[in-house]
Scaffold this motif. Structure first.
Motif, PDB file in Angstrom:
ATOM      1  N   LYS A 416     -30.683 -25.745  62.150  1.00 21.47           N
ATOM      2  CA  LYS A 416     -29.444 -25.472  62.885  1.00 21.47           C
ATOM      3  C   LYS A 416     -29.659 -25.616  64.392  1.00 21.47           C
ATOM      4  CE  LYS A 416     -25.627 -22.175  63.086  1.00 21.47           C
ATOM      5  NZ  LYS A 416     -25.098 -20.895  62.571  1.00 21.47           N
ATOM      6  N   ASP A 417     -30.775 -25.069  64.895  1.00 25.07           N
ATOM      7  CA  ASP A 417     -31.076 -25.178  66.330  1.00 25.07           C
ATOM      8  C   ASP A 417     -31.254 -26.635  66.740  1.00 25.07           C
ATOM      9  OD1 ASP A 417     -30.969 -22.459  66.589  1.00 25.07           O
ATOM     10  OD2 ASP A 417     -33.143 -22.146  66.554  1.00 25.07           O
ATOM     11  N   THR A 418     -31.937 -27.410  65.885  1.00 27.48           N
ATOM     12  CA  THR A 418     -32.158 -28.828  66.190  1.00 27.48           C
ATOM     13  C   THR A 418     -30.841 -29.591  66.247  1.00 27.48           C
ATOM     14  OG1 THR A 418     -34.344 -28.812  65.145  1.00 27.48           O
ATOM     15  CG2 THR A 418     -33.281 -30.954  65.417  1.00 27.48           C
ATOM     16  N   LEU A 419     -29.967 -29.358  65.278  1.00 30.06           N
ATOM     17  CA  LEU A 419     -28.669 -30.034  65.253  1.00 30.06           C
ATOM     18  C   LEU A 419     -27.836 -29.680  66.482  1.00 30.06           C
ATOM     19  CD1 LEU A 419     -27.743 -29.661  61.463  1.00 30.06           C
ATOM     20  CD2 LEU A 419     -28.339 -31.779  62.663  1.00 30.06           C
ATOM     21  N   GLN A 420     -27.855 -28.409  66.869  1.00 27.92           N
ATOM     22  CA  GLN A 420     -27.106 -27.992  68.050  1.00 27.92           C
ATOM     23  C   GLN A 420     -27.681 -28.618  69.314  1.00 27.92           C
ATOM     24  OE1 GLN A 420     -27.252 -23.700  67.623  1.00 27.92           O
ATOM     25  NE2 GLN A 420     -25.235 -23.637  66.654  1.00 27.92           N
ATOM     26  N   ASP A 421     -29.023 -28.700  69.400  1.00 30.12           N
ATOM     27  CA  ASP A 421     -29.645 -29.347  70.556  1.00 30.12           C
ATOM     28  C   ASP A 421     -29.260 -30.822  70.649  1.00 30.12           C
ATOM     29  OD1 ASP A 421     -30.883 -27.008  71.314  1.00 30.12           O
ATOM     30  OD2 ASP A 421     -32.809 -27.496  70.380  1.00 30.12           O
ATOM     31  N   LEU A 422     -29.025 -31.448  69.494  1.00 31.07           N
ATOM     32  CA  LEU A 422     -28.628 -32.860  69.468  1.00 31.07           C
ATOM     33  C   LEU A 422     -27.150 -33.054  69.795  1.00 31.07           C
ATOM     34  CD1 LEU A 422     -30.564 -34.066  66.288  1.00 31.07           C
ATOM     35  CD2 LEU A 422     -31.074 -34.646  68.665  1.00 31.07           C
ATOM     36  N   GLY A 423     -26.408 -31.961  69.876  1.00 26.11           N
ATOM     37  CA  GLY A 423     -24.995 -32.057  70.254  1.00 26.11           C
ATOM     38  C   GLY A 423     -24.004 -31.785  69.151  1.00 26.11           C
ATOM     39  N   PHE A 424     -24.474 -31.291  68.002  1.00 27.83           N
ATOM     40  CA  PHE A 424     -23.572 -31.044  66.879  1.00 27.83           C
ATOM     41  C   PHE A 424     -23.063 -29.600  66.880  1.00 27.83           C
ATOM     42  CE2 PHE A 424     -26.062 -34.662  65.425  1.00 27.83           C
ATOM     43  CZ  PHE A 424     -25.094 -35.484  64.877  1.00 27.83           C
ATOM     44  N   ASN A 425     -21.768 -29.467  66.700  1.00 32.01           N
ATOM     45  CA  ASN A 425     -21.162 -28.158  66.473  1.00 32.01           C
ATOM     46  C   ASN A 425     -21.175 -27.914  64.963  1.00 32.01           C
ATOM     47  OD1 ASN A 425     -18.393 -26.669  65.696  1.00 32.01           O
ATOM     48  ND2 ASN A 425     -19.156 -25.891  67.638  1.00 32.01           N
ATOM     49  N   ILE A 426     -21.647 -26.740  64.542  1.00 36.43           N
ATOM     50  CA  ILE A 426     -21.826 -26.461  63.113  1.00 36.43           C
ATOM     51  C   ILE A 426     -20.900 -25.331  62.691  1.00 36.43           C
ATOM     52  CG2 ILE A 426     -23.502 -25.815  61.337  1.00 36.43           C
ATOM     53  CD1 ILE A 426     -25.685 -26.814  63.253  1.00 36.43           C
ATOM     54  N   LYS A 427     -20.108 -25.605  61.638  1.00 32.09           N
ATOM     55  CA  LYS A 427     -19.141 -24.620  61.165  1.00 32.09           C
ATOM     56  C   LYS A 427     -19.175 -24.569  59.636  1.00 32.09           C
ATOM     57  CE  LYS A 427     -14.212 -23.439  61.466  1.00 32.09           C
ATOM     58  NZ  LYS A 427     -12.889 -23.878  61.973  1.00 32.09           N
ATOM     59  N   ALA A 428     -19.262 -23.341  59.089  1.00 32.89           N
ATOM     60  CA  ALA A 428     -19.289 -23.168  57.633  1.00 32.89           C
ATOM     61  C   ALA A 428     -17.891 -23.321  57.061  1.00 32.89           C
ATOM     62  CB  ALA A 428     -19.851 -21.792  57.287  1.00 32.89           C
ATOM     63  N   GLU A 429     -17.763 -24.161  56.016  1.00 34.12           N
ATOM     64  CA  GLU A 429     -16.485 -24.356  55.333  1.00 34.12           C
ATOM     65  C   GLU A 429     -16.736 -24.396  53.827  1.00 34.12           C
ATOM     66  OE1 GLU A 429     -14.320 -27.712  56.772  1.00 34.12           O
ATOM     67  OE2 GLU A 429     -13.809 -26.741  58.678  1.00 34.12           O
ATOM     68  N   GLY A 430     -16.548 -23.249  53.169  1.00 32.25           N
ATOM     69  CA  GLY A 430     -16.769 -23.171  51.723  1.00 32.25           C
ATOM     70  C   GLY A 430     -18.206 -23.460  51.365  1.00 32.25           C
ATOM     71  N   LYS A 431     -18.414 -24.476  50.519  1.00 32.80           N
ATOM     72  CA  LYS A 431     -19.753 -24.828  50.056  1.00 32.80           C
ATOM     73  C   LYS A 431     -20.415 -25.875  50.951  1.00 32.80           C
ATOM     74  CE  LYS A 431     -18.697 -23.905  45.174  1.00 32.80           C
ATOM     75  NZ  LYS A 431     -18.686 -24.472  43.796  1.00 32.80           N
ATOM     76  N   HIS A 432     -19.798 -26.135  52.095  1.00 32.76           N
ATOM     77  CA  HIS A 432     -20.318 -27.179  52.970  1.00 32.76           C
ATOM     78  C   HIS A 432     -20.441 -26.694  54.422  1.00 32.76           C
ATOM     79  CE1 HIS A 432     -18.557 -29.389  49.543  1.00 32.76           C
ATOM     80  NE2 HIS A 432     -19.521 -30.280  49.765  1.00 32.76           N
ATOM     81  N   TRP A 433     -21.225 -27.450  55.188  1.00 31.52           N
ATOM     82  CA  TRP A 433     -21.283 -27.287  56.631  1.00 31.52           C
ATOM     83  C   TRP A 433     -20.546 -28.459  57.270  1.00 31.52           C
ATOM     84  CZ3 TRP A 433     -23.060 -22.836  58.511  1.00 31.52           C
ATOM     85  CH2 TRP A 433     -23.996 -22.108  57.771  1.00 31.52           C
ATOM     86  N   LYS A 434     -19.675 -28.162  58.206  1.00 28.79           N
ATOM     87  CA  LYS A 434     -18.979 -29.222  58.922  1.00 28.79           C
ATOM     88  C   LYS A 434     -19.699 -29.459  60.249  1.00 28.79           C
ATOM     89  CE  LYS A 434     -14.491 -30.467  60.949  1.00 28.79           C
ATOM     90  NZ  LYS A 434     -13.123 -30.001  61.248  1.00 28.79           N
ATOM     91  N   LEU A 435     -20.251 -30.665  60.406  1.00 28.07           N
ATOM     92  CA  LEU A 435     -20.955 -31.036  61.631  1.00 28.07           C
ATOM     93  C   LEU A 435     -20.047 -31.925  62.481  1.00 28.07           C
ATOM     94  CD1 LEU A 435     -24.456 -32.013  60.147  1.00 28.07           C
ATOM     95  CD2 LEU A 435     -23.542 -29.747  60.650  1.00 28.07           C
ATOM     96  N   THR A 436     -19.774 -31.489  63.699  1.00 27.37           N
ATOM     97  CA  THR A 436     -18.910 -32.265  64.601  1.00 27.37           C
ATOM     98  C   THR A 436     -19.710 -32.628  65.847  1.00 27.37           C
ATOM     99  OG1 THR A 436     -16.990 -31.016  63.825  1.00 27.37           O
ATOM    100  CG2 THR A 436     -16.719 -32.325  65.827  1.00 27.37           C
ATOM    101  N   TYR A 437     -19.844 -33.921  66.091  1.00 28.39           N
ATOM    102  CA  TYR A 437     -20.668 -34.410  67.198  1.00 28.39           C
ATOM    103  C   TYR A 437     -19.937 -34.241  68.528  1.00 28.39           C
ATOM    104  CZ  TYR A 437     -24.016 -37.575  69.497  1.00 28.39           C
ATOM    105  OH  TYR A 437     -24.984 -38.130  70.307  1.00 28.39           O
TER     106      TYR A 437
END
Length: 469
Positions: A416-437
């Motif tokens: 999660k920290d790596t994805l955020q450092d790369l510029g991704f916003n991470i949001k939990a949606e049901g059984k998935h994670w929504k990654l928004t660049y």
């Protein structure tokens, strides 16, 4: 080196208040040898000069029907060096200007570089009496922290477009993808108080909105920009791998160097006090009707010299304003960051030089696949690519993403920290994670909360890399 700070103080502050704070400043210093009883008996009603071993305190004052000027000078001598600090004040109706000049004078050549530090008296004066207004911006020890409101957006637009009426530079601190800053705003604001205004951007989203209204002239993505008065230019600072304090010192040193060359907004110095005294003496001679030819010639020459100096200053100010107009015209057509004059339409960099690298990479691929060897097109395009050094952060980010997702089974803290450092916003949606660049809904990927097999992570990496990089 000389540090010159000039700023408006709270207009309710008296010259006596400033004088007493100067005395307190010296007595509170661990390096002074002045006895308290020696300085406490001094006042600002008359000129004086007092010495104690290697220290000297001097005071000079004068006034006219329209203003009051004074200067308090403190000198500390060592074997080969003199440390001099001048605190000057100019009081006019509804205005109280302070000028503080700190400098070092050496009597011998030396390889050692002596650092002139900003005098603590600046912070003491603002902290005790409060700052005045520099145009439409208050002098303060704390930064101007913007929010997401339309008012904050208008403030930022005025800063970027040079529409503020202030005379001091403005340090604009942009936010990165995680809405963090590359400096500690409160510390930098205290360090630069009286020298520059500090404006802090609230988020990367704010930067996106601002960009459309300022023709891409705003710094962004954690970059710090010094916007000089009257829209006369911007100096850009990228932190990179520098320590925070080192980076802040770089900004501070640039401000110091610039202020030492600028003409102060108000005539406020030891020399100005002397000039006012001389002008008053001339007026007195005129009123008393001195008839001696020699005296009249001296007066005439002095007035002529003053008039000539003022004419020269007016000419220089007009030339500065003319050049500022040219600079503003040129900069209005050029993005602050990027280094190439290409209209990028509605797109902006998500990180430093992103679009620039996309363009050069595309040119390189085009040369290899679509140009004839030794043709004019190949020579021109290859010259463009070879003349622009760049680091392909897309490739670096892609490698980091691949290693992070290689064995993906679930969203761990490290991933999660790596994805955020790369510029991704991470949001939990049901059984998935929504990654928004970079919070741009066009670049969204849905990642399962639980990986299916060992290939799932690498497959996700390939899809995300294709979308973002």
């Amino acid at each position: 080196m000389t540090i010159h700070v000039s700023f408006p103080l709270n207009s309710c502050t008296s010259s006596k208040d400033v004088f007493q704070e100067c005395v307190n400043w010296i007595l509170d210093s661990p390096f002074t040898e002045f006895a308290e009883e020696d300085l406490r008996k001094l006042n600002n009603e008359e000129d004086f000069k007092r010495s104690s071993n290697q220290e000297v305190v001097e005071f000079s004052r004068s006034e006219t029907p329209s203003f009051f000027v004074s200067s308090f000078r403190y000198t500390k001598h060592t074997a080969n060096t003199s440390w001099i600090t001048e605190i000057s004040t100019r009081i006019e109706p509804d205005q109280h200007w302070i000028s503080v000049k700190a400098s070092i004078v050496t009597s011998t050549a030396s390889d050692a570089t002596l650092e002139v530090k900003k005098p603590l008296i600046v912070i003491r004066l603002i902290d005790r009496f409060g700052g005045g207004h520099d145009g439409d911006i208050p002098i303060s020890l704390v930064p101007i922290t913007l929010d997401e409101s339309p008012l904050s957006l208008n403030i930022a637009k005025a800063v970027i477009n040079g529409d503020s009426s202030c005379t001091l530079p403005i340090v604009y601190i942009s936010a990165n993808a995680a809405s963090k800053h590359s400096v500690i705003p409160e510390r930098l604001a205290r360090k630069l108080c009286g020298m520059a205004h500090i404006v802090v951007e609230p988020s990367r989203t704010f930067s996106h909105i601002l960009r459309r209204d300022v023709g891409s002239r705003n710094v962004y993505g954690g970059v710090v920009g010094i916007y000089w008065p009257k829209g006369s230019g911007v100096t850009v600072f990228r932190r990179g791998d520098k320590e925070v304090k080192t980076f802040e010192q770089e900004v501070f040193s640039t401000i110091c160097e610039a202020l030492s060359l600028l003409i102060p907004a108000k005539e406020c110095s030891w020399d100005e006090v002397t000039h006012v005294k001389n002008r008053n003496a001339i007026e007195l001679m005129k009123r008393e009707g001195v008839s001696a030819d020699e005296a009249n010639q001296i007066v005439s020459l002095y007035e002529k010299e003053i008039a000539q100096n003022r004419d020269n200053i007016d000419i220089l100010n007009r030339e500065i304003e003319r050049l500022n107009t040219i600079v503003r015209h040129l900069e209005s057509k050029t993005p602050v960051q990027g280094g190439i004059i290409i209209n990028t339409g509605d797109e902006e960099d998500f990180f430093d030089s992103e679009i620039f690298v996309f363009v050069l990479s595309a040119l390189k691929d085009y040369i290899d696949k679509n140009t004839y060897a030794n043709s004019r097109k190949e020579h021109v395009l290859r010259s463009v690519v070879n003349s622009n050094n760049y680091i392909d952060l897309h490739e670096q980010k892609s490698k980091i993403l691949k290693e992070s997702l290689r064995s993906y089974r679930e969203m761990s803290k490290n991933i999660k920290d790596t994805l955020q450092d790369l510029g991704f916003n991470i949001k939990a949606e049901g059984k998935h994670w929504k990654l928004t660049y970079f919070e741009d809904e066009r670049y969204t990927y849905v990642l399962p909360k639980t990986g299916s097999d060992h290939r799932g992570g690498l497959n996700a990496y390939a899809d995300i890399a294709n979308i973002a990089f």
